[in-house]
Write a protein that holds these residues in place. Sequence first.
Motif, short mmCIF file in Angstrom:
data_model
loop_
_atom_site.label_atom_id
_atom_site.label_comp_id
_atom_site.label_asym_id
_atom_site.label_seq_id
_atom_site.Cartn_x
_atom_site.Cartn_y
_atom_site.Cartn_z
N LEU A 128 100.74 10.92 -17.44
CA LEU A 128 102.11 10.54 -17.80
C LEU A 128 103.09 11.69 -17.60
O LEU A 128 104.21 11.49 -17.13
CB LEU A 128 102.14 10.07 -19.26
N ALA A 129 102.67 12.90 -17.97
CA ALA A 129 103.54 14.06 -17.78
C ALA A 129 103.80 14.30 -16.30
O ALA A 129 104.92 14.68 -15.90
CB ALA A 129 102.90 15.30 -18.41
N THR A 130 102.80 14.07 -15.44
CA THR A 130 102.98 14.23 -14.00
C THR A 130 103.95 13.20 -13.45
O THR A 130 104.78 13.50 -12.57
CB THR A 130 101.62 14.10 -13.28
N LEU A 131 103.87 11.98 -13.96
CA LEU A 131 104.74 10.91 -13.47
C LEU A 131 106.19 11.08 -13.94
O LEU A 131 107.13 10.87 -13.16
CB LEU A 131 104.21 9.55 -13.94
N TYR A 132 106.38 11.44 -15.21
CA TYR A 132 107.70 11.38 -15.81
C TYR A 132 108.35 12.75 -16.00
O TYR A 132 109.43 12.83 -16.59
CB TYR A 132 107.62 10.67 -17.17
N SER A 133 107.73 13.81 -15.52
CA SER A 133 108.39 15.12 -15.57
C SER A 133 109.61 15.12 -14.65
O SER A 133 109.74 14.24 -13.77
CB SER A 133 107.40 16.21 -15.14
N PRO A 134 110.54 16.07 -14.82
CA PRO A 134 111.75 16.07 -13.98
C PRO A 134 111.46 16.07 -12.48
O PRO A 134 112.26 15.56 -11.69
CB PRO A 134 112.46 17.36 -14.41
N ASN A 135 110.33 16.61 -12.07
CA ASN A 135 109.95 16.61 -10.65
C ASN A 135 108.87 15.59 -10.33
O ASN A 135 108.30 15.61 -9.23
CB ASN A 135 109.47 18.01 -10.24
N GLY A 136 108.56 14.73 -11.27
CA GLY A 136 107.50 13.75 -11.08
C GLY A 136 107.91 12.60 -10.20
O GLY A 136 109.08 12.44 -9.84
N TRP A 137 106.92 11.76 -9.87
CA TRP A 137 107.18 10.64 -8.98
C TRP A 137 108.23 9.67 -9.53
O TRP A 137 109.01 9.11 -8.78
CB TRP A 137 105.87 9.89 -8.71
N ILE A 138 108.22 9.47 -10.83
CA ILE A 138 109.18 8.55 -11.45
C ILE A 138 110.33 9.31 -12.10
O ILE A 138 111.50 8.92 -11.99
CB ILE A 138 108.48 7.66 -12.49
#
Length: 288
Positions: A128-138
């Motif tokens: 979730l952190a990877t997806l929703y971080s400022p540079n994440g996919w989402i």
Amino acid sequence: MTKFKNLKYKKNKTVFLRSKTILPGFGLSFGISLLSLSLLVFLPFAMLVYSTVGIGWDKFWQTILQEQVISAISLTLKMSLFAVLTNCIFGTMIAWVIVRYHFPFKSLINAIVDLPFALPTAVTGIALATLYSPNGWIGQWFNFKIAFTPIGIWIALVVVSLPFIVRTVQPVLEDLSVELEEAGATLGANSWTIFYRIILPELLPALIMGAGMAFARATGEYGSVIFIAGNIPNVSEILPVIITAKLEMFDTQGASAVALFMLLISFVILFVFNVAQWFFSRRLGAKV
């Protein structure tokens, strides 16, 4: 005649009690169950209470009423409530689609619902952190931060508590006869009336039970939240993080005090939801 019925009832009751069962007799089964429950549940909680009582009630409330702890309690309960309300809507919709429709890869979708149960919570948090971080996919597509804010906590709690709603509502939907809805439509009822008068009374007790378990799970969730929350004091710090922080500072009694308060919150939550489930089951005449 009444005397004969009573004798017949007693005779049948005696035969039932003396009939062979797969498990041991009541005394042995009850003893093993009580011992297991004591070792696995009661004893750890009793030790928690014992270690907390040692610091005194003044120190206990002094620990609980700290600004940082109060903020964590408020944030934990608020985000847990929002997550449960979200899952009550979307979890019911997912269960409805799985039960009522046939489509490709239905078994795969049904299995994915249980994925939060199977995955380690740390894996869920990192994903979730990877997806929703400022540079994440989402996260990169939003003008505001999702990770490291209460919004990220809400998303994590929605993910981990979703299966509780789906898996409690799904069996009720499977047992709910479609003919009842068709009869309502034949009598001129619109979709909202059919849902409110026919479907909801059957779903509500199971939905309340699932919501109670989801809420209890959300209030105690740690692994999936810590990576996406940011753990900023008074902003995005949840109650389990407070307990861990106190343990890292070797404040065992303070951690026990916060843990005991969290345990009391969980007991109250489960009690309220169980009472609500019983009330609506009696009031709506639903099957439980």
